[in-house]
Design an enzyme around this catalytic site. Structure first.
Site, PDB file in Angstrom:
ATOM      1  N   ASP A 245       0.793  -1.230   0.000  1.00 48.56           N
ATOM      2  CA  ASP A 245       0.000   0.000   0.000  1.00 48.56           C
ATOM      3  C   ASP A 245       0.829   1.285   0.000  1.00 48.56           C
ATOM      4  OD1 ASP A 245      -2.722   1.280   0.625  1.00 48.56           O
ATOM      5  OD2 ASP A 245      -1.558   2.003   2.322  1.00 48.56           O
ATOM      6  N   GLU A 320       1.492  -0.667  -4.877  1.00 46.63           N
ATOM      7  CA  GLU A 320       0.455   0.331  -5.138  1.00 46.63           C
ATOM      8  C   GLU A 320       1.005   1.731  -4.987  1.00 46.63           C
ATOM      9  OE1 GLU A 320      -3.413   2.620  -3.751  1.00 46.63           O
ATOM     10  OE2 GLU A 320      -1.438   2.543  -2.835  1.00 46.63           O
TER      11      GLU A 320
HETATM   12  C1  FRU Z   1      -4.538   3.560  -1.341  1.00 45.00           C
HETATM   13  C2  FRU Z   1      -4.894   3.399   0.077  1.00 45.00           C
HETATM   14  C3  FRU Z   1      -6.168   4.039   0.580  1.00 45.00           C
HETATM   15  C4  FRU Z   1      -5.840   4.303   1.999  1.00 45.00           C
HETATM   16  C5  FRU Z   1      -4.433   4.790   1.876  1.00 45.00           C
HETATM   17  C6  FRU Z   1      -3.632   4.753   3.113  1.00 45.00           C
HETATM   18  O1  FRU Z   1      -4.052   4.762  -1.708  1.00 45.00           O
HETATM   19  O2  FRU Z   1      -4.999   2.012   0.192  1.00 45.00           O
HETATM   20  O3  FRU Z   1      -7.299   3.262   0.473  1.00 45.00           O
HETATM   21  O4  FRU Z   1      -6.734   5.226   2.490  1.00 45.00           O
HETATM   22  O5  FRU Z   1      -3.872   3.980   0.890  1.00 45.00           O
HETATM   23  O6  FRU Z   1      -3.351   3.469   3.541  1.00 45.00           O
END
Ligand code: FRU
Ligand code: MG
Ligand code: CA
Length: 605
Positions: A245, A320
């Site tokens: 993430d 991500e």
């Molecule tokens: C993707 C995400 C969001 C979350 C943020 C922090 O950008 O997964 O859904 O709010 O990262 O973890």
């Protein structure tokens, strides 16, 4: 066709003459030669998989509390093989005060109580594996909940944890003796200063997301060690890898490199933003810092080593982050030879394409990824996730099948967000029902819909019973979208034509060698329509033609599609198409209705 035969005729004639000259031997050999099938590189399990994102809170509730849970997922695991899905990744299922619905983790080693227990997780893994499914967890390294032990100990000044987070003194406020000013102008992703004052510690801590999500200090080796411990723990439990993430936010500029100060981010100059609003600054010192990639490369070394030590299939890392194309590609690895994520998620269809895009925009955005991707890397395609409006809402309902077809026919990994296989649209969530921290912080009653991620997170539509079969309770954590009576999985399994049936046809077509190993070519016919052709010597040629226009029909000329020989068969058509599976296409000139998509199957090249 005629021309091709003619050329073959001439060639054969010439060869025959040559053959005769050479004493008849050459001729005999050439005449009997049929094209050899190509040698195929064996693919690792993940390289051509269909990967499905589960948002656990909204997938299936087993105990009637209106909140999805692990037993719910277990009870519906057969859905995945039925849909032709190979791997699932679940948004975070770890202990959390749920400020950001699981992305604020208070214990990285524990299953969140509303979702179940470690025993439930083990059961889920075992059943998934017995169905041939891989299971990925969401690894959230950038931050921990301020209710985590790490943070509580850090805030209390326990030396073991003191440097786990990014702490800074800030500056005296010239206008108010009792107040201190934050160390820099950095703005949080959810609005407001990225610095929060701790009374207890008498310092500011950094949070790039919610106030309750404190950023870890990745310059502190014990933090990096702990991240490896967390990954090892879940790999030991049997997880097949991680979606990782929010990586662009892992590092921020450090005062040591900026004359002892946290440097201010430059101002965007966009006058619609006030200083507390995202968009006021350009994240020069808070995003995409080059140091972060070394950490990702270390993690890859770790997962590779782990596999070597423990055997079994490849443990994957899918990273991500929303970043420009060059910073995105660095997640794959760098030219010095470091290897990173198995792939970074490709969000170009979320950020660069919309309902307004024309066929040329689609082609351009696909070629962009394929052009910048390092040699030999595996591409992937994402059309939605828990942070963005759902695919049929961002595009059009008529485009669902064409988009799913594009996803499935492109080379590499097809990613499906929960509900895309049935064309689920955003649900309506009133201001009163809104729970997303981003919407609550950044918006008000009039503007929350611009930020809210709740509409993409409403419960899954299993059938037309209470709460769409998601829960036995009518009181679900987010309201069920109003269209569930007409739009649900059970109905789509029964209907003669449905998004789900198209999805199943496409995912089973993916097993075809042309799609796993073939070449691709993609081009616009017109502003409205494009083709994607996949071909591989001795295997059937597969072609998607797709009219992305809202209203205009479009006449295309199939003779422009390389390697497609007519007659071809419609393998599957979008549900509003006048053509059905099995229709023979014998003519090059074809008119596609608005949103119409056809997958054609032609003879091998
Ligand atoms: C993707 C995400 C969001 C979350 C943020 C922090 O950008 O997964 O859904 O709010 O990262 O973890
Ligand atoms: Mg529940
Ligand atoms: Ca960070």
């Amino acid at each position: 066709m005629g021309k091709v035969l003619q050329i073959i005729g001439i060639t054969v004639g010439v060869l025959a003459v040559l053959g005769l000259i050479a004493g008849g031997i050459t001729w005999a050999v050439l005449a009997n030669r049929s094209p050899e099938p190509p040698e195929l590189r064996p693919l690792d399990w993940w390289e051509h998989c269909v990967l499905y994102q589960i948002y656990p809170r909204s997938f299936k509730d087993s105990d009637g509390d209106g909140i999805g849970d692990l037993q719910g997922i277990i009870s519906e695991l057969e859905h995945f093989p039925d849909a032709g899905i190979d791997a699932i990744w679940m948004s975070p299922i770890f202990e959390s005060p749920m400020i950001d619905f699981g992305y604020d983790i208070s214990n990285f080693y524990k299953i969140h109580h509303e979702y179940g227990t470690i025993e439930d997780f083990r059961e889920l893994l075992e059943k998934a594996h017995s169905l041939g499914l891989k299971v990925l967890l969401d690894f959230v390294p950038n931050h921990a909940s301020t209710f985590s032990e790490y943070f509580e100990e850090s805030e209390a000044g326990n030396p073991e944890y003191a440097d786990y987070f990014v702490w800074a003194d800030g500056y005296p406020d010239p206008d108010n003796d009792t107040n201190r000013l934050p160390p820099s102008n950095w703005v949080s992703q959810f609005g407001g200063s990225a610095w929060e004052w701790s009374n207890q510690r008498q310092q500011f801590y950094l949070h790039q997301f919610a106030v309750e999500q404190a950023d870890f200090n990745f310059r502190h080796q014990p933090v990096r060690d702990e991240m490896i411990n967390i990954m090892r723990f879940w790999l030991d439990e049997g997880a097949d890898g991680f979606r990782v993430d929010a990586l662009p936010y892992m590092y921020e500029a450090h005062p040591d490199d900026h004359e002892g100060r946290y440097p201010d981010d430059p101002l965007s100059g966009m006058s619609q933003f006030e200083s507390h609003q995202l968009g006021y600054t350009i994240p020069l010192y808070t995003k995409d810092l080059i140091e972060l990639y070394d950490v990702v490369y270390e993690w890859r070394d770790f997962t590779d080593e782990y596999q070597k030590e423990h055997g079994g299939d490849t443990r994957v890392l899918f990273s991500e982050g929303y970043a420009n194309i060059s910073m995105t590609m660095l997640y794959y690895g760098n030219e010095a030879g470091a290897t990173g994520a198995h792939f970074p998620f490709n969000f170009d269809f979320i950020t660069d394409v919309s309902a307004e895009s024309n066929a040329r925009d689609f082609v351009y955005v696909i070629l962009k990824w394929l052009t910048y991707m390092p040699f030999g890397a595996v591409p992937n395609w994402v059309f939605g996730n828990h942070d963005n409006n759902r695919m049929p809402t961002r595009f059009r309902e008529t485009m669902v099948d064409g988009i799913n077809a594009l996803n499935m026919l492109l080379p590499g990994v097809a990613v499906t967000y929960q509900g895309e296989e049935i064309g689920m649209k955003d649900g309506y969530v009133s201001w009163e029902d809104t729970v997303d921290v981003e919407a609550c912080n950044r918006g008000d009653e009039d503007t929350y819909h611009l930020y809210s991620r709740d509409p993409a997170r409403t419960p899954y539509h299993w059938n037309n019973s209470t709460s769409a079969g998601f829960s036995t309770s009518e009181d679900t954590w987010l309201p069920v979208a109003e269209d569930y009576m007409e739009l649900n999985l059970a109905k789509q399994k029964e209907d003669a034509r449905s998004h789900y049936k198209v999805y199943q046809a496409l995912s089973s077509l993916r097993k075809h060698t042309t799609l796993s190993h073939g070449e691709y070519d993609i081009r616009a016919f017109t502003d409205n329509s494009f083709y994607l052709v996949r071909s591989l010597r001795t295997y059937d040629t597969l072609v998607l033609v797709f009219n992305v226009a809202a209203e205009a029909s479009d006449t295309i000329d199939l003779s422009r599609v390389p390697h497609l020989q007519l007659p071809a068969t419609v393998y599957v058509a979008s549900i509003h198409s006048s053509r059905d599976s099995g229709t023979i296409i014998a003519n090059n000139i074809v008119t596609l209705g608005p949103g119409e998509a056809l997958v054609l199957r032609g003879p091998p090249i």
